[in-house]
Enzyme design. Structure first.
Site, PDB file in Angstrom:
ATOM      1  N   ASN A 142       0.857  -1.190   0.000  1.00  0.00           N
ATOM      2  CA  ASN A 142       0.000   0.000   0.000  1.00  0.00           C
ATOM      3  C   ASN A 142       0.893   1.241   0.000  1.00  0.00           C
ATOM      4  O   ASN A 142       1.511   1.555   1.012  1.00  0.00           O
ATOM      5  CB  ASN A 142      -0.890  -0.030   1.260  1.00  0.00           C
ATOM      6  CG  ASN A 142      -1.727   1.226   1.398  1.00  0.00           C
ATOM      7  OD1 ASN A 142      -1.870   2.014   0.455  1.00  0.00           O
ATOM      8  ND2 ASN A 142      -2.300   1.422   2.581  1.00  0.00           N
ATOM      9  N   TRP A 143       0.931   1.917  -1.138  1.00  0.00           N
ATOM     10  CA  TRP A 143       1.836   3.082  -1.247  1.00  0.00           C
ATOM     11  C   TRP A 143       1.243   4.337  -0.629  1.00  0.00           C
ATOM     12  O   TRP A 143       1.917   5.354  -0.529  1.00  0.00           O
ATOM     13  CB  TRP A 143       2.183   3.313  -2.728  1.00  0.00           C
ATOM     14  CG  TRP A 143       3.007   2.216  -3.334  1.00  0.00           C
ATOM     15  CD1 TRP A 143       3.549   1.137  -2.694  1.00  0.00           C
ATOM     16  CD2 TRP A 143       3.394   2.079  -4.715  1.00  0.00           C
ATOM     17  NE1 TRP A 143       4.246   0.341  -3.581  1.00  0.00           N
ATOM     18  CE2 TRP A 143       4.165   0.904  -4.833  1.00  0.00           C
ATOM     19  CE3 TRP A 143       3.160   2.839  -5.870  1.00  0.00           C
ATOM     20  CZ2 TRP A 143       4.707   0.474  -6.040  1.00  0.00           C
ATOM     21  CZ3 TRP A 143       3.691   2.410  -7.087  1.00  0.00           C
ATOM     22  CH2 TRP A 143       4.466   1.236  -7.163  1.00  0.00           C
ATOM     23  N   LYS A 144      -0.005   4.280  -0.238  1.00  0.00           N
ATOM     24  CA  LYS A 144      -0.673   5.435   0.390  1.00  0.00           C
ATOM     25  C   LYS A 144      -0.457   6.696  -0.452  1.00  0.00           C
ATOM     26  O   LYS A 144      -0.431   6.628  -1.671  1.00  0.00           O
ATOM     27  CB  LYS A 144      -0.175   5.622   1.829  1.00  0.00           C
ATOM     28  CG  LYS A 144      -0.224   4.334   2.641  1.00  0.00           C
ATOM     29  CD  LYS A 144      -0.038   4.580   4.115  1.00  0.00           C
ATOM     30  CE  LYS A 144       0.076   3.256   4.829  1.00  0.00           C
ATOM     31  NZ  LYS A 144       0.020   3.364   6.269  1.00  0.00           N
ATOM     32  N   GLU A 162      -6.917   4.060   7.762  1.00  0.00           N
ATOM     33  CA  GLU A 162      -6.804   5.518   7.552  1.00  0.00           C
ATOM     34  C   GLU A 162      -8.093   6.072   6.950  1.00  0.00           C
ATOM     35  O   GLU A 162      -8.473   7.212   7.221  1.00  0.00           O
ATOM     36  CB  GLU A 162      -5.565   5.812   6.697  1.00  0.00           C
ATOM     37  CG  GLU A 162      -4.301   5.648   7.535  1.00  0.00           C
ATOM     38  CD  GLU A 162      -3.065   5.201   6.781  1.00  0.00           C
ATOM     39  OE1 GLU A 162      -3.027   5.334   5.549  1.00  0.00           O
ATOM     40  OE2 GLU A 162      -2.132   4.698   7.442  1.00  0.00           O
ATOM     41  N   GLY A 192       2.054   1.887  10.678  1.00  0.00           N
ATOM     42  CA  GLY A 192       2.935   3.045  10.538  1.00  0.00           C
ATOM     43  C   GLY A 192       3.619   3.450  11.829  1.00  0.00           C
ATOM     44  O   GLY A 192       4.184   4.533  11.935  1.00  0.00           O
ATOM     45  N   GLU A 239      -5.469  -5.588  10.339  1.00  0.00           N
ATOM     46  CA  GLU A 239      -4.480  -4.545  10.594  1.00  0.00           C
ATOM     47  C   GLU A 239      -4.832  -3.794  11.872  1.00  0.00           C
ATOM     48  O   GLU A 239      -5.656  -2.872  11.854  1.00  0.00           O
ATOM     49  CB  GLU A 239      -4.470  -3.546   9.439  1.00  0.00           C
ATOM     50  CG  GLU A 239      -4.139  -4.155   8.102  1.00  0.00           C
ATOM     51  CD  GLU A 239      -3.607  -3.090   7.151  1.00  0.00           C
ATOM     52  OE1 GLU A 239      -2.424  -3.172   6.815  1.00  0.00           O
ATOM     53  OE2 GLU A 239      -4.358  -2.181   6.787  1.00  0.00           O
ATOM     54  N   SER A 255       3.259  -2.463  10.303  1.00  0.00           N
ATOM     55  CA  SER A 255       4.711  -2.414  10.505  1.00  0.00           C
ATOM     56  C   SER A 255       5.425  -3.706  10.100  1.00  0.00           C
ATOM     57  O   SER A 255       6.384  -4.130  10.745  1.00  0.00           O
ATOM     58  CB  SER A 255       5.038  -2.043  11.962  1.00  0.00           C
ATOM     59  OG  SER A 255       4.509  -0.761  12.267  1.00  0.00           O
ATOM     60  N   HIS A 294      -9.582   0.567   4.737  1.00  0.00           N
ATOM     61  CA  HIS A 294      -8.273   0.749   5.387  1.00  0.00           C
ATOM     62  C   HIS A 294      -8.448   1.639   6.618  1.00  0.00           C
ATOM     63  O   HIS A 294      -9.268   2.556   6.618  1.00  0.00           O
ATOM     64  CB  HIS A 294      -7.284   1.381   4.399  1.00  0.00           C
ATOM     65  CG  HIS A 294      -5.885   1.415   4.958  1.00  0.00           C
ATOM     66  ND1 HIS A 294      -5.449   2.419   5.789  1.00  0.00           N
ATOM     67  CD2 HIS A 294      -4.855   0.546   4.822  1.00  0.00           C
ATOM     68  CE1 HIS A 294      -4.194   2.166   6.137  1.00  0.00           C
ATOM     69  NE2 HIS A 294      -3.810   1.035   5.570  1.00  0.00           N
ATOM     70  N   GLY A 306       2.836  -1.273   4.288  1.00  0.00           N
ATOM     71  CA  GLY A 306       2.787   0.149   3.970  1.00  0.00           C
ATOM     72  C   GLY A 306       4.188   0.688   3.720  1.00  0.00           C
ATOM     73  O   GLY A 306       4.753   0.545   2.627  1.00  0.00           O
ATOM     74  N   GLY A 307       4.779   1.267   4.742  1.00  0.00           N
ATOM     75  CA  GLY A 307       6.080   1.943   4.613  1.00  0.00           C
ATOM     76  C   GLY A 307       7.148   1.114   3.911  1.00  0.00           C
ATOM     77  O   GLY A 307       7.875   1.618   3.040  1.00  0.00           O
TER      78      GLY A 307
END
Ligand code: PEP
Length: 254
Positions: free
Chosen positions: A12-14, A100, A176, A170, A216, A98, A237-238
């Site tokens: 997920n590149w957000k 967010e 994150g 998640e 994470s 998600h 993600g990151g």
């Protein structure tokens, strides 16, 4: 991991990268992927880069998806995109729910079933994301929250759809933050989800649903996560933003 379900690694590149870096990244991942027979890898770029990223991925086993959809195919919904639009630019899947979207943008549980249904009807594979906040975990409400989110998102899913559905667990507090859930916490949550699926659908029809863990995930913890029986993959993600961290995760279970 076991059980015949193909491992699924999703990035997920957000709201990160720019067009040039997104294209570099997808080219590098594509070059390292092989024929895709032993795992499924997909990326979820910002929607404005989807068409370009999907064009690079075309002809490879890489999946490309949106980070969100709305639950109508078209209309006066400023800022939203529909499953049909995703399909048109070469995407074949989408994240839904998600954390967010839920916690920054206030998307309610009630939307989730409609989104999952519209994705399936539009030939878009849903990755339905669920997970508890830290307060909910501290109050011992994790199971209750997971089940409530499953009830909402899976409300209009039929047995015959399940082969196309993925669920990502998640925990909000692990996204994150660098704080990964313990293996026991992940195993317990995934067992709850499996049990819920088996009791709400035909048991055999529910078997192919893949359960991903997200929060994470890094090259340091991916292998142990993949070692858990009910973990069929990861949503990253990151660490999905750089080949140096994403590729070792893709290859962690080999
Ligand atoms: C995510 O975006 O779904 C996620 C899990 O992010 P991170 O890996 O950065 O925690």
């Amino acid at each position: 991991m076991s059980n015949g379900r193909k491992p699924y690694i999703a990035g997920n590149w957000k709201m990160n990268l720019d067009r040039a870096r997104a294209l570099d990244l997808i080219k590098t991942i594509k070059g390292r992927l092989g024929d895709g027979s032993n795992r499924e890898v997909a990326v979820f770029p910002p929607s404005v880069y989807l068409a370009d990223v999907a064009a690079v991925a075309q002809g490879s086993p890489l999946g490309v998806g949106g980070q969100n959809i709305y639950f109508e195919q078209e209309g006066s919904f400023t800022g939203e995109i529909s499953p049909r639009m995703l399909r048109e630019v070469g995407a074949d899947r989408t994240l839904i729910g998600h954390s967010e979207r839920r916690h920054i943008f206030g998307e309610p549980d009630e939307w989730m079933g409609r989104k999952v249904r519209l994705a399936l009807d539009g030939d878009i594979l849903p990755v339905y994301c669920i997970g508890e906040t830290l307060d909910e975990r501290k109050a011992n409400r994790t199971d209750r929250v997971i089940k409530r989110q499953l009830e909402a998102g899976m409300a209009d899913v039929r047995d015959s759809d399940l082969r196309r559905v993925t669920i990502a667990y998640e925990p909000v507090w692990a996204i994150g933050t660098g704080e990964v859930a313990s293996l026991k916490q992940v195993a317990d949550a995934h067992a709850t989800i499996r049990k819920w699926l088996a009791s709400h659908f035909d048991k055999e029809a529910a078997e192919p649903v893949r359960l991903l863990y997200g929060g994470s995930v890094s090259p340091d913890n991916a292998r142990a996560l993949f070692g858990l029986e009910d973990v069929d993959g990861v949503l990253v993600g990151g660490a999905s933003l750089k080949p140096d961290t994403f590729i070792p995760i893709i290859e962690a279970d080999i």
